[in-house]
Design a protein around this motif. Structure first.
Motif: not given
Length: 354
Positions: A195-222
């Motif tokens: 993942r660090l080598r997958s971009n020219v800037e050497g950043k750890y990018l992923m399709d994830g978000v911090p826990f604070s983005c989770c909708n607390s009203n959703s019936p499914r675990p975040c």
């Protein structure tokens, strides 16, 4: 010829003075409300100042505070003048002060209108400040051990939880930055290195978000990791299933919040401006009482007006006064207008003094 001439009886003058006294005190209350709203807006902006770019948006709450204080002072004095003007003999001590007071009230009314327009025109500057500020805060989200930035993670998390939002314009903004600190990455694992080598800037990018983005009203675990990978989760389809994350971006959420405040404040400022416009009746009170003094009978009918002459004649005479003010020091000519202005100031000190 006088502009908007109105004839007043003794009862009408007294009622006008009483109505103006009430309007002045209502304006004192609205001025206090404006002052309080200015303090409230200043506090709300300062609470999230680290999430905004360094743009000069403090001028709006500062303006509201100044206008509120001026409204209290000017209308308190106006209330005292109108209360005393019920008695013609008490009007004499305010006679020289009323015209400067009316002129000051006129300019203040104009400033109140400008302040209302500023409240409604703040949105574009606030949007720019939030766009840049939130982008910076997200970029430094991972720097919890860097002085001056260690609080940004908590600020962003609290913002997303409180306003039920995610990212700047949406949750996908987190996909474009490295929001996990390198301290918590195990570089001995091949997946991390890839993942660090997958971009020219050497950043750890992923399709994830911090826990604070989770909708607390959703019936499914975040689901906050591998959001776009449907096979990574049981009974999950990224394309069709409603995600259990906050969909609204934090910029829009904050804009809606501040715009609601600004619309309420703008309405209050417009109401204050309306009361100030109604206080042009002080001019009628002044001119009608001056005509009473000329006639010498406190119970007689008298005319009141906004301007003693037409608009053109008034503008021409004021222009001549300004020219004379510039020429008087060189010509050594006494200026009656300066003398009357000085008299007004001395009279005001005498009245307000002990």
């Amino acid at each position: 010829m006088a502009v908007l001439r109105v004839k007043f009886t003794k009862d009408k003058r007294d009622k006008l003075a009483q109505v103006l006294w009430i309007l002045n005190w209502i304006s004192v209350v609205t001025g206090a409300i404006l002052f309080s709203l200015g303090i409230f807006l200043k506090v709300e902006i300062n609470k999230r100042w680290e999430l905004m770019a360094e743009k000069d948006i403090q001028y709006v709450p500062n303006m509201l505070i100044a206008v509120g204080l001026l409204a209290c002072g000017i209308n308190f004095l106006g209330g005292k003048i109108c209360y005393d003007c019920v008695d013609t003999t008490k009007f004499l001590r305010w006679k020289l002060i009323m015209l400067p007071y009316i002129i000051c009230t006129f300019f203040f009314t104009f400033c109140v209108l400008v302040g209302a327009l500023m409240c409604y025109g703040m949105q574009s500057e606030l949007e720019d400040a939030l766009t840049m500020g939130l982008s910076e805060a997200m970029r430094f989200y991972k720097d919890t051990d860097t002085p001056g930035r260690c609080f940004l993670k908590r600020s962003m998390d609290m913002l997303q939880i409180e306003f039920k939002c995610c990212g700047n314009t949406g949750f996908r903004d987190w996909f474009q930055i490295q929001w996990i600190s390198s301290r918590y990455l195990d570089t001995s694992q091949k997946e991390v290195v890839d993942r660090l080598r997958s971009n020219v800037e050497g950043k750890y990018l992923m399709d994830g978000v911090p826990f604070s983005c989770c909708n607390s009203n959703s019936p499914r675990p975040c689901i906050q990791w591998q959001i776009t990978n449907s096979s990574a989760h049981f009974n999950y389809d990224y394309q069709t299933e409603e995600l259990n994350l906050w969909m609204k971006g934090c910029r829009q959420a904050l804009l809606d919040y501040y715009n609601h405040i600004m619309r309420s404040i703008g309405l209050t400022v417009l109401i204050t401006w309306l009361f100030e416009v109604m206080l042009t009746g002080v001019r009628y009170l002044q001119t009608s009482l001056e005509n009473v003094l000329r006639q010498g009978d406190p119970n007689c009918e008298s005319d009141g007006w906004l301007l003693e002459n037409s608009f053109v004649e008034t503008a021409r005479s004021n222009l001549n006064i300004i020219k004379n003010l510039g020429n008087a020091p060189r010509a050594g000519v006494q200026c009656n207008e300066c003398f009357h202005a000085l008299q007004s100031i001395l009279e005001l000190v005498k009245v307000l003094g002990p």
